[in-house]
Design a protein around this motif. Sequence first.
Motif, short mmCIF file in Angstrom:
data_model
loop_
_atom_site.label_atom_id
_atom_site.label_comp_id
_atom_site.label_asym_id
_atom_site.label_seq_id
_atom_site.Cartn_x
_atom_site.Cartn_y
_atom_site.Cartn_z
N ASN A 212 0.10 20.62 9.53
CA ASN A 212 0.16 21.59 10.61
C ASN A 212 -1.06 22.50 10.64
OD1 ASN A 212 2.57 20.76 11.76
ND2 ASN A 212 3.81 22.11 10.51
N HIS A 213 -1.49 22.97 9.48
CA HIS A 213 -2.64 23.85 9.43
C HIS A 213 -3.93 23.12 9.80
CE1 HIS A 213 0.00 26.75 7.56
NE2 HIS A 213 -0.96 27.64 7.67
N LEU A 214 -4.05 21.87 9.43
CA LEU A 214 -5.28 21.13 9.71
C LEU A 214 -5.37 20.57 11.12
CD1 LEU A 214 -5.88 19.17 6.41
CD2 LEU A 214 -7.44 20.78 7.50
N LEU B 107 -7.07 28.78 17.12
CA LEU B 107 -7.27 30.09 17.71
C LEU B 107 -8.38 29.92 18.74
CD1 LEU B 107 -6.69 33.16 17.69
CD2 LEU B 107 -8.52 33.36 15.99
N ASN B 108 -8.07 30.19 19.99
CA ASN B 108 -9.04 30.01 21.08
C ASN B 108 -9.62 28.59 21.10
OD1 ASN B 108 -8.71 32.69 21.84
ND2 ASN B 108 -10.33 33.37 20.47
N PHE C 65 -10.06 25.07 15.62
CA PHE C 65 -9.20 24.94 14.45
C PHE C 65 -9.44 26.09 13.49
CE2 PHE C 65 -9.23 20.43 15.77
CZ PHE C 65 -7.86 20.21 15.80
N ILE C 66 -8.38 26.55 12.84
CA ILE C 66 -8.46 27.66 11.89
C ILE C 66 -9.10 27.18 10.58
CG2 ILE C 66 -7.10 29.31 10.54
CD1 ILE C 66 -7.12 29.92 13.53
N ILE C 67 -8.71 26.02 10.11
CA ILE C 67 -9.20 25.49 8.84
C ILE C 67 -10.26 24.43 9.14
CG2 ILE C 67 -8.57 24.20 6.77
CD1 ILE C 67 -6.07 25.78 6.68
N ASN C 68 -11.49 24.70 8.68
CA ASN C 68 -12.62 23.84 9.04
C ASN C 68 -13.47 23.37 7.87
OD1 ASN C 68 -12.39 23.98 11.98
ND2 ASN C 68 -12.78 26.14 11.68
#
Length: 62
Positions: A32-34, A39-40, A43-46
């Motif tokens: 889910n996180h990946l 946000l806009n 991806f949050i986790i990069n």
Amino acid sequence: MRNTKTDREFLYQYGLVKLVVLSDENIKILKNHLFHLKLNQDFIINTYNDVDELVSFINRNE
């Protein structure tokens, strides 16, 4: 990291290796996180460092 699907798959595989417990719930959190958390439209986790932080959090709370 360019954020292509392949790049995200490498991050996912890296995270799986780092997880202490490969439970369905931990794998779901990582996925889910990946692949879904944005946000806009970004991806949050990069990065591998981002994955390390997430996996450390998951492992501490297992």
